[in-house]
Motif scaffolding. Structure first.
Motif, PDB file in Angstrom:
ATOM      1  N   SER A  61       2.813   7.787   1.867  1.00  0.00           N
ATOM      2  CA  SER A  61       2.752   9.502   1.937  1.00  0.00           C
ATOM      3  C   SER A  61       1.530  10.031   1.642  1.00  0.00           C
ATOM      4  O   SER A  61       1.005  11.177   1.130  1.00  0.00           O
ATOM      5  N   GLY A  62       0.528   9.136   1.800  1.00  0.00           N
ATOM      6  CA  GLY A  62      -1.143   9.470   2.128  1.00  0.00           C
ATOM      7  C   GLY A  62      -1.027  10.197   3.194  1.00  0.00           C
ATOM      8  O   GLY A  62      -2.376  10.914   3.581  1.00  0.00           O
ATOM      9  N   GLU A 119       1.639   6.843  -7.008  1.00  0.00           N
ATOM     10  CA  GLU A 119       0.446   8.096  -7.295  1.00  0.00           C
ATOM     11  C   GLU A 119       0.792   9.519  -7.504  1.00  0.00           C
ATOM     12  O   GLU A 119       0.335  10.407  -7.623  1.00  0.00           O
ATOM     13  N   THR A 120       2.365   8.938  -6.256  1.00  0.00           N
ATOM     14  CA  THR A 120       2.687  10.999  -6.733  1.00  0.00           C
ATOM     15  C   THR A 120       3.555  10.457  -7.531  1.00  0.00           C
ATOM     16  O   THR A 120       4.072   9.802  -8.362  1.00  0.00           O
ATOM     17  N   HIS A 180      -4.506  10.513   7.392  1.00  0.00           N
ATOM     18  CA  HIS A 180      -5.309   8.826   6.869  1.00  0.00           C
ATOM     19  C   HIS A 180      -4.398   8.243   7.128  1.00  0.00           C
ATOM     20  O   HIS A 180      -5.094   7.577   7.965  1.00  0.00           O
ATOM     21  N   TYR A 181      -3.250   8.468   8.194  1.00  0.00           N
ATOM     22  CA  TYR A 181      -2.039   7.575   8.443  1.00  0.00           C
ATOM     23  C   TYR A 181      -2.996   7.154   9.955  1.00  0.00           C
ATOM     24  O   TYR A 181      -3.076   5.904  10.400  1.00  0.00           O
ATOM     25  N   TYR A 215       0.866  -1.006  -0.005  1.00  0.00           N
ATOM     26  CA  TYR A 215       0.009  -0.101   0.008  1.00  0.00           C
ATOM     27  C   TYR A 215       0.990   1.522   0.068  1.00  0.00           C
ATOM     28  O   TYR A 215       0.165   2.366  -0.865  1.00  0.00           O
ATOM     29  N   ARG A 273       0.680   4.041  -2.950  1.00  0.00           N
ATOM     30  CA  ARG A 273       0.442   5.228  -2.550  1.00  0.00           C
ATOM     31  C   ARG A 273       1.737   6.083  -3.235  1.00  0.00           C
ATOM     32  O   ARG A 273       1.299   6.912  -4.129  1.00  0.00           O
TER      33      ARG A 273
END
Ligand code: NA7
Length: 544
Positions: free
Chosen positions: A505-506, A479-480, A510-511, A472, A476
């Motif tokens: 990086s979320g 996506e960057t 969110h973490y 995961y 993430r």
């Protein structure tokens, strides 16, 4: 042999905060610190101009309302001496020192599977036993020091920025060279330029930087923040990077040119790192990133009058934010001084050190002092320095040979009863790290108190959970735009290090939701045992 419930390794911001959190839950702990002083990186990075590029109100602990109100920061961005004073104040204010052992570097920690305890041996010759090992070793704390041919023949002094000597280093009348133009090199350049006879900055990669807009904090500003500190902390905890900035709502290319320019201009002047969130897609979309990068290149260029120098100092090989940018106090302007010179070592590489200085393939730079501001073996460097031996004699270095694997950035399978604060797999270096530290410290304290109440003697991340989380983290990151550059986020800064994106990086909000879910599910992703697995397997063996 000394004994405690939890051994905390490292007495920086993380270790001290973890000690406080554990004490609050009635869990005993001892902090082992290699240095003769507390403070971690803020103890070691004493170079001129060292300061935090997160605002002081936010780069501070939130656990005590009294502390928040009592402490008076003097500037918007705190200097290293002020942060170190703050850390020492906190240690005294909360009586933390009585559980800190200085001059005790952990060389080795071995898990005893039968007893479900960690045994750590320290440089002072002692052995410590504890139920839990908590690694608070920092993210950027293992300095990376290059070695050049002839280095040992250099007649001057060599200083590493991250191991700065305690004595005052006098640059007056000296010819100084700085190798490295990350935050450290950029921060020290304008300061050293003021006193050195001559300063040569050896640049390999030009770095993005925004002006710090630092200023003394007025009493009004101090009172205003302190009157609403709880709200400010709340905004911080619920922002992606723990800095309080929310991403802009409209995408970069969905506004008119005038609106875009106005928005970038506004955040450029006020927000430091908040610039990256002016629009929500700056770190996600290549076109958006190019717009923000071009804006900054223009701004940096305006700070350098000489066109030849400008071309060298303005980044040209990566997009803004794909490597850590800097927030500087007069870096570019320093090159307008007669005594400051840029040596572009990508164009003219360093060939060797000589007794007189540094020879590039262009010329000899005669130097009295060389400073290595060459960064760190980030995120995993400090964790892999001690020999940490888990189940079946396997070391952490072996387990992470292809990159760090963690369940939620907390722990790794095969290393029961061991947790990591603000390390790989967590927001860590992509966040205001003190926010991430506090999140982990409190969460672990609750976890350990819960396990103690439940009679759990051994907890261990499962391989399934750590694979799911590590995948995961990668997803993430993909996506960057972080993958488009070599950086200390992805191991690209150290030769031979696995190229794996390490932090989560979320975002911190969110973490925290993931952490909460894990706790709500009675610490899902961990095996919890009332008898150590090794004893159980012996029993099974006996019965068979
Ligand atoms: P950084 O940001 O990792 O910067 C290190 C700098 O040193 C960077 O410019 C590197 O160039 C340069 N470097 C590294 N190795 C070499 C060699 N061998 N030769 C020449 N130049 C080299 O570390 P900092 O200490 O500045 O900042 C770290 C963090 O501390 C910062 O982000 C804040 O969080 C505080 P490269 O870019 O790799 O070409």
């Amino acid at each position: 042999m000394a004994q405690t419930e939890t051994l905390i390794v490292g007495a920086g911001l993380a270790g001290l905060r973890a000690l406080y959190a554990l004490r609050e839950k009635g869990i005993s702990a001892v902090v082992l610190e290699a240095s003769d002083e507390i403070g971690g990186v803020w103890n070691h990075n004493r170079y001129p101009g060292a300061r935090c590029d997160v605002e002081s109100f936010d780069y501070s602990y939130s656990f005590s309302k009294d502390l928040e109100q009592e402490w008076r920061w003097s500037e918007r961005y705190p200097t290293q001496p002020e942060i170190l004073r703050y850390i020492n104040h906190v240690a005294d204010r909360f009586d933390l020192r009585r559980d800190v052992v200085l001059n005790a570097r952990v060389n080795e920690a071995v898990y005893d599977e039968d007893r479900a305890v960690w045994m750590a041996t320290t440089s002072d010759g002692r052995t410590w036993t504890a139920n839990t090992l908590m690694l608070c070793l920092g993210q950027l704390s293992a300095p990376k020091i290059p070695s050049y041919p002839g280095q040992e023949d250099f007649g001057g002094e060599v200083i590493v920025s991250a191991m700065w000597p305690r004595r005052k280093v006098d640059f007056s009348g000296k010819r100084v060279g700085i190798i490295g133009t990350g935050s450290s090199g950029m921060q020290m350049t304008p300061v050293i330029a003021q006193t050195a006879a001559h300063l040569t900055v050896f640049q390999r990669t030009a770095n993005y930087s925004l002006p710090a807009a630092n200023a003394p904090l007025t009493d009004e500003e101090d009172a205003r923040v302190k009157a609403n500190y709880a709200t400010r902390r709340d905004q911080i905890r619920n922002s992606p990077t723990g800095l309080g900035f929310q991403p802009g709502k409209v995408k970069t290319l969905d506004v008119s040119d005038e609106e875009r320019e106005a928005a970038l201009e506004k955040s450029y002047h006020r927000l430091g790192f908040g610039f990256a969130l002016t629009f929500p897609d700056i770190l996600l979309d290549a076109k958006a990133n190019a717009v923000a990068s071009d804006f900054l290149k223009r701004k940096m260029g305006e700070r350098v009058a000489d066109p030849v120098l400008r071309k060298k100092l303005v980044p040209n090989d990566h997009g803004f934010g794909t490597r850590r940018p800097s927030v500087d106090g007069g870096y570019f302007e320093a090159f307008a001084r007669d005594n400051v010179e840029l040596s572009d070592i990508r164009e003219h590489p360093i060939v060797a050190f000589t007794p007189e200085g540094i020879r590039t393939d262009e010329k000899l730079h005669e130097l009295d002092i060389v400073i290595f501001a060459t960064g760190f073996d980030a995120l995993t460097g400090a964790l892999l320095k001690p020999r940490i031996v888990g189940r079946d004699g396997r070391t952490l270095a072996e387990k992470w040979a292809d990159g760090p694997l963690t369940q939620l950035g907390l722990a790794t399978a095969g290393f029961p009863n061991m947790v990591i604060v603000a390390g790989p797999g967590s927001p860590s270096v992509l966040s205001n790290v003190i926010v991430s530290i506090e999140e982990h410290a409190d969460w672990y304290a609750r976890m350990l108190a819960t396990f103690r109440a439940q009679g759990i003697v051994e907890f261990e991340a499962t391989e399934v959970a750590e694979k799911t989380w590590t995948d995961y983290v990668q997803q993430r990151a993909q996506e960057t735009l972080y993958g488009t550059a070599n950086s200390f986020y992805n191991g690209g800064e150290v030769a031979g290090k696995p190229r794996v994106f390490m932090p989560f990086s979320g975002g911190v909000r969110h973490y925290r939701q993931h952490l909460q879910k894990c706790a709500d599910e009675n610490y899902s992703g961990f095996e919890k045992r009332k008898t150590p697995a090794a004893q159980k397997s012996t029993e099974v063996h006996r019965h068979a």
